[in-house]
Design a protein around this motif. Structure first.
Motif, short mmCIF file in Angstrom:
data_model
loop_
_atom_site.label_atom_id
_atom_site.label_comp_id
_atom_site.label_asym_id
_atom_site.label_seq_id
_atom_site.Cartn_x
_atom_site.Cartn_y
_atom_site.Cartn_z
N THR A 112 165.17 46.84 103.97
CA THR A 112 164.56 46.72 102.65
C THR A 112 165.62 46.48 101.58
O THR A 112 165.46 45.62 100.71
CB THR A 112 163.76 47.98 102.32
N ALA A 113 166.74 47.21 101.66
CA ALA A 113 167.82 47.04 100.68
C ALA A 113 168.44 45.65 100.79
O ALA A 113 168.73 44.99 99.79
CB ALA A 113 168.87 48.12 100.88
N LEU A 114 168.67 45.20 102.02
CA LEU A 114 169.30 43.89 102.23
C LEU A 114 168.40 42.76 101.74
O LEU A 114 168.86 41.80 101.11
CB LEU A 114 169.63 43.70 103.71
N LEU A 115 167.10 42.86 102.03
CA LEU A 115 166.18 41.82 101.60
C LEU A 115 166.01 41.83 100.08
O LEU A 115 165.83 40.77 99.47
CB LEU A 115 164.83 41.99 102.29
N SER A 116 166.11 42.98 99.47
CA SER A 116 166.06 43.05 98.01
C SER A 116 167.27 42.36 97.40
O SER A 116 167.18 41.64 96.40
CB SER A 116 165.98 44.51 97.54
N GLN A 117 168.44 42.59 98.01
CA GLN A 117 169.66 41.93 97.54
C GLN A 117 169.55 40.41 97.69
O GLN A 117 169.93 39.65 96.80
CB GLN A 117 170.87 42.45 98.34
N LEU A 118 169.00 39.97 98.83
CA LEU A 118 168.82 38.55 99.06
C LEU A 118 167.82 37.96 98.07
O LEU A 118 168.03 36.88 97.51
CB LEU A 118 168.33 38.33 100.50
N HIS A 119 166.72 38.69 97.85
CA HIS A 119 165.69 38.25 96.92
C HIS A 119 166.26 38.08 95.52
O HIS A 119 166.01 37.07 94.84
CB HIS A 119 164.56 39.27 96.92
N ALA A 120 167.07 39.05 95.08
CA ALA A 120 167.65 38.99 93.74
C ALA A 120 168.59 37.80 93.61
O ALA A 120 168.60 37.10 92.59
CB ALA A 120 168.39 40.29 93.43
N ALA A 121 169.40 37.56 94.64
CA ALA A 121 170.37 36.46 94.59
C ALA A 121 169.69 35.11 94.49
O ALA A 121 170.08 34.25 93.70
CB ALA A 121 171.27 36.50 95.82
N ILE A 122 168.63 34.90 95.27
CA ILE A 122 167.97 33.59 95.27
C ILE A 122 167.13 33.41 94.02
O ILE A 122 167.00 32.30 93.50
CB ILE A 122 167.14 33.41 96.56
N GLN A 123 166.55 34.49 93.49
CA GLN A 123 165.74 34.39 92.28
C GLN A 123 166.59 34.04 91.07
O GLN A 123 166.22 33.22 90.24
CB GLN A 123 164.99 35.70 92.03
N VAL A 124 167.77 34.68 90.95
CA VAL A 124 168.68 34.37 89.84
C VAL A 124 169.09 32.91 89.91
O VAL A 124 169.13 32.20 88.90
CB VAL A 124 169.92 35.29 89.89
N GLY A 125 169.39 32.43 91.12
CA GLY A 125 169.76 31.03 91.27
C GLY A 125 168.64 30.09 90.91
O GLY A 125 168.85 29.03 90.32
#
Length: 694
Positions: A112-125
């Motif tokens: 869950t933590a890793l996917l949240s980090q991934l989600h945040a990175a791609i959304q900002v981009g």
């Protein structure tokens, strides 16, 4: 590992894919606009996902899908590649490795933590790209273990992305299914792009009595209506396009029944065995030829270099057998030399030549370039840069230098400790470096070179250097040296390898607990190696590890001291001289030889080993070298060259530092192998004591 266990084969191939993904991400971190690296990472993730699903690693496939989706958005221009995305996928890559090694573990919170980090990175981009494409770059962070979606959401249809009709005709090579390819997966992926109709051409299927059940004879024609373009269709066949026939034509409305048969498949050598890499590769996605309107001419499948994957323990077992053969051959040579049978001598010489060739071949099989080790530390440097806030540039040199695979495996942990120590203690912050007139990015150089029978691996930095006064003060505070005790600069620098020693002002994730560098010392000594430390205040420091090329069989010089025989590693021998009793008597008190204008200190092995017998009338001096140090070893007799199979010392004798091991001679007796590094250190200690007395 069973050679036929498909799960173990997958784990080996998955490790290679994960390494490929990590290196691609690190390269991308340096050049965020590198399209080739973006595609490379995507292909690695896609292959890992498909292979994992094929071999029953469903949790791996589900988790990897989200990273693949993120990179698919980058490939399509819906989101940029950013360092935050690279960091997120690197962290996810570590989790993928855990899922490969232990797929049944409980990773819900971590995922869950890793996917949240991934989600945040791609959304900002996605926001950076623009609001129009932001909706297409959404990477949902589902609950851990959720099944992957089929594909990312496509962007809304516009006038430029209106549905078009395509005719796709493809034929896979006959040995496709033998190599792990599932044609139905390609049809499923095409169906995910839009509405489609499929026509099968079975005209190439032979009669039943001639049918090879492992060969693929079917061909397909697909009518596809989709808003996606040619490149998305080509991506379906990205990994197999070089070995297949593929036609993609944009068409108007056309009846399916009017289609002509697909082209004949490319001929491929079906009898060629599938490599483990091919067997683990699920038909997934992929790169294809340039757009075509006419039929694609058949391509000849590329012939790959044949190789065989052999478990490491089998190589170790074979090396043991070769070692026993060398011992038996030595005994045979001794028996033949003692007799008068010429035929026996001829056979003995022939077996000796064959034994030498076999030994040489075996040594080559075990040698691997240190570049395979150096590549691991690119990730370490990347993580250290983020942890410390310092700018770190890792430079590698001499990657083609080869060492025994066993030695390389054992060097990984010591080098991790040294590099982390350089990053934390050695390199300054960007502000401190600029104030000192240095570039803001600190440099750590990892280099390897061969010198005789050893490899020297050095880790150097251009940081602040080692503060000898601070090291001494800490050593006194820890009771490692007495106040006022005379220490040379070399002795002070080597204090950093003492257990529990640390000069860190506070405990961090990197240092401060006094563990790490003592592990380096123990590991290097267990490899019969040595450590050199140099430091230049304000300019940096360098730690050099001198390691033997191999731990199994060496060429040695057999000598006699008193009534016992010893082996000196031949790679360390520079020359041999005669020492008469008169010269020996003259040298008492100073133990120095004049050798071509330079003085070389020597050790009397008779005194060190306390033989209790008078010296031979014509003693010999064997001059040996380790790095820049040269020392003479006085022996009674030089017997000759000897192929030495190194045997470990017993637990009772493993603390005896003068010897690095033992070997069995042809007559069955045992000869001890001298540890040259330790003997040179003994001589240096003697010189230090003499200077202190003077």
């Amino acid at each position: 590992m069973s050679a036929l266990d498909p799960v173990e084969i997958f784990r080996v191939e998955a490790a290679e894919l994960l390494e490929q993904i990590e290196q691609g991400l690190l390269d991308l971190d340096q050049r965020l606009d590198d399209r080739e690296q973006i595609d490379s990472v995507f292909r690695g993730l896609h292959t890992l996902k498909g292979s994992g699903a094929m071999f029953g690693f469903d949790a791996l496939a589900a988790f990897t899908h989200h990273c693949e989706t993120a990179f698919d958005q980058v490939r399509k221009g819906h989101a940029p590649a950013t360092r935050e995305l690279v960091a997120a996928v690197l962290a996810a890559r570590d989790h993928m490795r855990a899922l490969v090694e232990d797929p049944s573990g409980d990773y819900a919170g971590q995922e869950t933590a890793l996917l949240s980090q991934l989600h945040a990175a791609i959304q900002v981009g996605a926001i950076q790209v623009g609001a129009t494409q932001a909706g297409a770059t959404r990477v949902d962070a589902p609950q851990a273990g959720a099944k992957p979606q089929a594909t990312p959401e496509p962007p809304p249809a516009t006038a430029d992305t209106a549905a078009r009709q395509w005719r796709i005709r493809f034929a896979l090579p006959p040995n496709a299914m033998v190599n792990g390819v599932n044609p139905l997966a390609y049809l499923d992926e095409l169906r995910e792009l839009g509405a489609c109709e499929v026509s099968i051409d079975d005209s190439a299927v032979p009669p039943l009595d001639q049918l090879d059940p492992t060969a693929l004879h079917l061909q397909w024609t697909v009518r596809l209506e989709t808003e996606h373009g040619r490149s998305e269709i080509e991506d379906v066949f990205l990994f197999v396009v070089d070995d297949m026939v593929l036609e993609i034509d944009e068409m108007g409305a056309w009846p399916l029944e009017a289609l002509s048969p697909a082209p004949a498949p490319v001929e491929s050598k079906a009898e060629a065995p599938a490599t483990p890499q091919q067997a683990a590769a699920q038909p997934t996605s992929p790169k294809t030829a340039a757009p075509q309107a006419a039929a694609t001419p058949p391509k000849t499948a590329r012939r790959s270099v044949e190789s065989v994957r052999v478990p490491a323990d089998r190589l170790d077992e074979l090396m043991d057998r070769v070692g026993e053969l060398v011992i038996a051959q030595s005994r045979l040579s001794q028996i033949a030399a003692a007799g008068l049978n010429e035929e026996l001598r001829a056979v003995s010489e022939e077996i000796e030549n064959l034994s030498n060739e076999l030994r040489g071949t075996m040594m080559v099989l075990r040698m691997v370039p240190v570049g395979t080790l150096f590549e691991r530390f690119r990730r370490l440097a990347h993580d250290l840069q983020r942890e410390t806030g310092k700018q770190i540039e890792l430079v590698t040199e001499g990657e083609s230098t080869e060492m025994d695979k066993t030695v390389i495996e054992r060097l990984a942990d010591p080098l991790v400790h040294i590099i982390r120590n350089s990053a934390d203690h050695g390199l300054e912050t960007p502000e401190e470096r600029q104030a000192a007139g240095k570039p803001p990015a600190g440099r750590i150089t990892l280099a390897a070179r061969q010198s005789g029978g050893e490899v020297i691996i050095s880790v150097s930095d251009d940081g602040r250097g080692i503060d000898c006064a601070r090291v001494r003060a800490k050593a006194e505070a820890n009771g490692l040296v007495a106040p006022g005790q005379v220490l040379s600069e070399k002795e002070a620098l080597h204090m950093i390898f003492q257990p529990g020693f640390s000069t860190a002002a506070k405990v961090t994730n990197l240092s401060g607990r006094g563990v790490g560098m003592d592990v380096v010392k123990k590991t290097i000594e267990s490899l019969r190696g040595a450590i050199d430390v140099e430091s230049w205040p304000g300019e940096g420091s360098e730690i050099g590890l001198r390691i033997p090329l191999t731990l199994a069989i060496i060429d040695g010089l057999l000598v006699r001291v008193g009534g016992a025989r010893y082996v000196i590693p031949l790679a360390a021998v520079e020359e041999c001289l005669e020492l008469s009793l008169e010269d020996d008597a003259k040298s008492r008190g100073r133990s120095l030889l004049s050798l071509r204008g330079s003085l070389v200190p020597f050790l009397r092995l008779r005194e060190i080993f306390q033989t209790g017998s008078p010296p031979d009338p014509h003693q010999k001096v064997v001059v040996v070298a380790t790095g820049a140090e040269r020392v003479g070893l006085v022996v009674d007799q030089i017997i000759g060259d000897h192929q030495t199979v190194i045997k470990s010392m017993s637990k009772l004798h493993e603390d005896v530092e003068t010897f690095s091991g033992a070997t069995i001679l042809g007559d069955g007796s045992v000869a001890l192998i001298l540890d040259i590094v330790n003997l040179v250190a003994v001589r240096q200690d003697q010189e230090a004591q003499m200077r202190a007395i003077a």
